[in-house]
Write an enzyme that holds these catalytic residues in place. Structure first.
Site, PDB file in Angstrom:
ATOM      1  N   THR A  56       0.834  -1.209   0.000  1.00 36.87           N
ATOM      2  CA  THR A  56       0.000   0.000   0.000  1.00 36.87           C
ATOM      3  C   THR A  56       0.865   1.254   0.000  1.00 36.87           C
ATOM      4  OG1 THR A  56      -1.640  -1.275   1.214  1.00 36.87           O
ATOM      5  CG2 THR A  56      -1.969   1.094   1.136  1.00 36.87           C
ATOM      6  N   ARG A 105      -2.365   5.493   7.301  1.00 33.93           N
ATOM      7  CA  ARG A 105      -2.684   4.142   7.806  1.00 33.93           C
ATOM      8  C   ARG A 105      -2.468   4.157   9.309  1.00 33.93           C
ATOM      9  NH1 ARG A 105      -0.753  -1.728   5.772  1.00 33.93           N
ATOM     10  NH2 ARG A 105      -2.399  -1.241   4.292  1.00 33.93           N
TER      11      ARG A 105
HETATM   12  C1  NCD Z   1      -3.753  -5.821   4.222  1.00 35.47           C
HETATM   13  C2  NCD Z   1      -3.776  -4.768   5.283  1.00 35.47           C
HETATM   14  O1  NCD Z   1      -2.761  -4.225   5.698  1.00 35.47           O
HETATM   15  O2  NCD Z   1      -4.884  -4.471   5.683  1.00 35.47           O
HETATM   16  N1  NCD Z   1      -2.739  -5.757   3.305  1.00 35.47           N
HETATM   17  C3  NCD Z   1      -2.757  -4.834   2.304  1.00 35.47           C
HETATM   18  O3  NCD Z   1      -2.983  -3.667   2.515  1.00 35.47           O
HETATM   19  N2  NCD Z   1      -2.537  -5.280   1.058  1.00 35.47           N
HETATM   20  C4  NCD Z   1      -4.028  -7.162   4.718  1.00 35.47           C
HETATM   21  C5  NCD Z   1      -3.185  -7.727   5.827  1.00 35.47           C
HETATM   22  O4  NCD Z   1      -2.529  -7.026   6.574  1.00 35.47           O
HETATM   23  O5  NCD Z   1      -3.236  -8.955   5.947  1.00 35.47           O
END
Ligand code: NCD
Length: 303
Positions: A56, A105
């Site tokens: 991400t 995030r």
């Molecule tokens: C996910 C997340 O961080 O929510 N990964 C992602 O963004 N591709 C899923 C996970 O952490 O398993």
């Protein structure tokens, strides 16, 4: 669109607009190799990641650069938070530097909304707690449409640690809004107590849950988000709930396999399924992260 905080606030039209723009960028990237434009030139995109990330963070960074923006990747570990500065003071400080967009995030529920209410620029939720991960659901939708031509009427089985997954929650909301039939497939202890939207059908048994499915979306066990005492061993989990080629026979013959990553091979998914050259969409999902996030940044900040 002022911010992208979750799927709830998006209409079906908004979702379609983002996917259409993402498809446009996906084609440009395919045809032109390294595609760039200057929609965001002279703009600063600030990424604030309070949790670890490979896909991400990197794809937001690349997406912003492909649109001509300058990107500042703020690092929580090196920040004044380590000197006990409060979260709100940190956000006010960064906001005073006038970024043109913030991508965040955070492990706390609702942190992106909190930031959106304090700053003057668009805010994008890149994943908060186990609640929402809207850009992942959008790139997954793009991937499904590329393979299946549409979302409406498809059966999508979301399997594994659904209870702790923001990917499951955002995908269920988006897919249901767009007319797909969504199933949650998880052992009782990994099934959410409250479903994210109406219309989801729940199954405990994997083979039963993926029966006749067009899309099988596997999820990682989110050990960092649960009480470790409650997790079975990796081997026991794989034996009972892991996706193998044998179990996959229960889905449609042309069903595609998805996983947002990071995946745990031999826990929720067998190597042979993860690496299937035609049915596994994992690399495509990662690649689609770029055009999808370009579309989001373009629609939020390009005006
Ligand atoms: C996910 C997340 O961080 O929510 N990964 C992602 O963004 N591709 C899923 C996970 O952490 O398993």
């Amino acid at each position: 669109m002022k911010h992208l905080l979750g799927i709830d606030e998006l209409s079906t039209n908004d979702i379609q607009t983002i996917i259409d723009r993402a498809e446009h960028y996906a084609k440009s990237l395919e045809n032109g190799g390294s595609y760039y434009n200057n929609i965001l030139s002279n703009k600063i995109v600030l990424t604030l990641f309070f949790e670890s990330s490979t896909r991400t963070l990197t794809s937001f960074d690349i997406a912003a650069k492909r649109l001509g923006a300058d990107v500042v990747n703020w690092n929580a570990e090196l920040s004044a938070l380590k000197k006990d500065e409060s979260f709100s003071d940190t956000i006010d400080t960064l906001s005073a530097m006038r970024p043109d967009a913030i991508i965040i995030r955070h492990s706390e529920y609702g942190a992106p909304e909190f930031v959106a209410n304090r700053v003057d620029c668009p805010v994008v939720n890149a994943g908060d707690s186990w609640r929402e991960h809207p850009s992942q659901a959008l790139l997954d939708a793009l991937t499904i449409i590329q393979e299946k031509g549409q979302l409406e009427g498809l059966t999508v089985a979301i399997c594994g640690d659904v209870a702790h997954s923001r990917v499951a929650s955002s995908n269920a909301k988006l897919l249901t809004k767009m007319g797909a039939n969504v199933r949650f497939v998880a052992p009782a202890m990994l099934m959410p107590q409250k479903l994210p939207c109406e219309g989801i059908v729940c199954f405990e048994d994997l083979e039963e849950g993926i029966k006749g499915a067009d899309v099988v979306m596997m999820l990682r066990i989110q050990k960092e988000r649960m009480d470790r005492g409650s997790i079975p061993s990796d081997a026991a989990y794989f034996n009972n709930h892991g996706l193998t080629m044998e179990r996959l026979k229960s889905a449609k013959l042309d069903a595609i396999i998805m996983h947002p990553g990071p995946m745990n091979r031999g826990v929720e998914i067998a190597d042979e399924v993860a690496d299937d050259p035609t049915r596994s969409m994992m690399k495509r999902q990662v690649a689609n992260g770029i055009p999808t996030r370009m579309a989001i940044l373009d629609l939020l900040g390009g005006g």
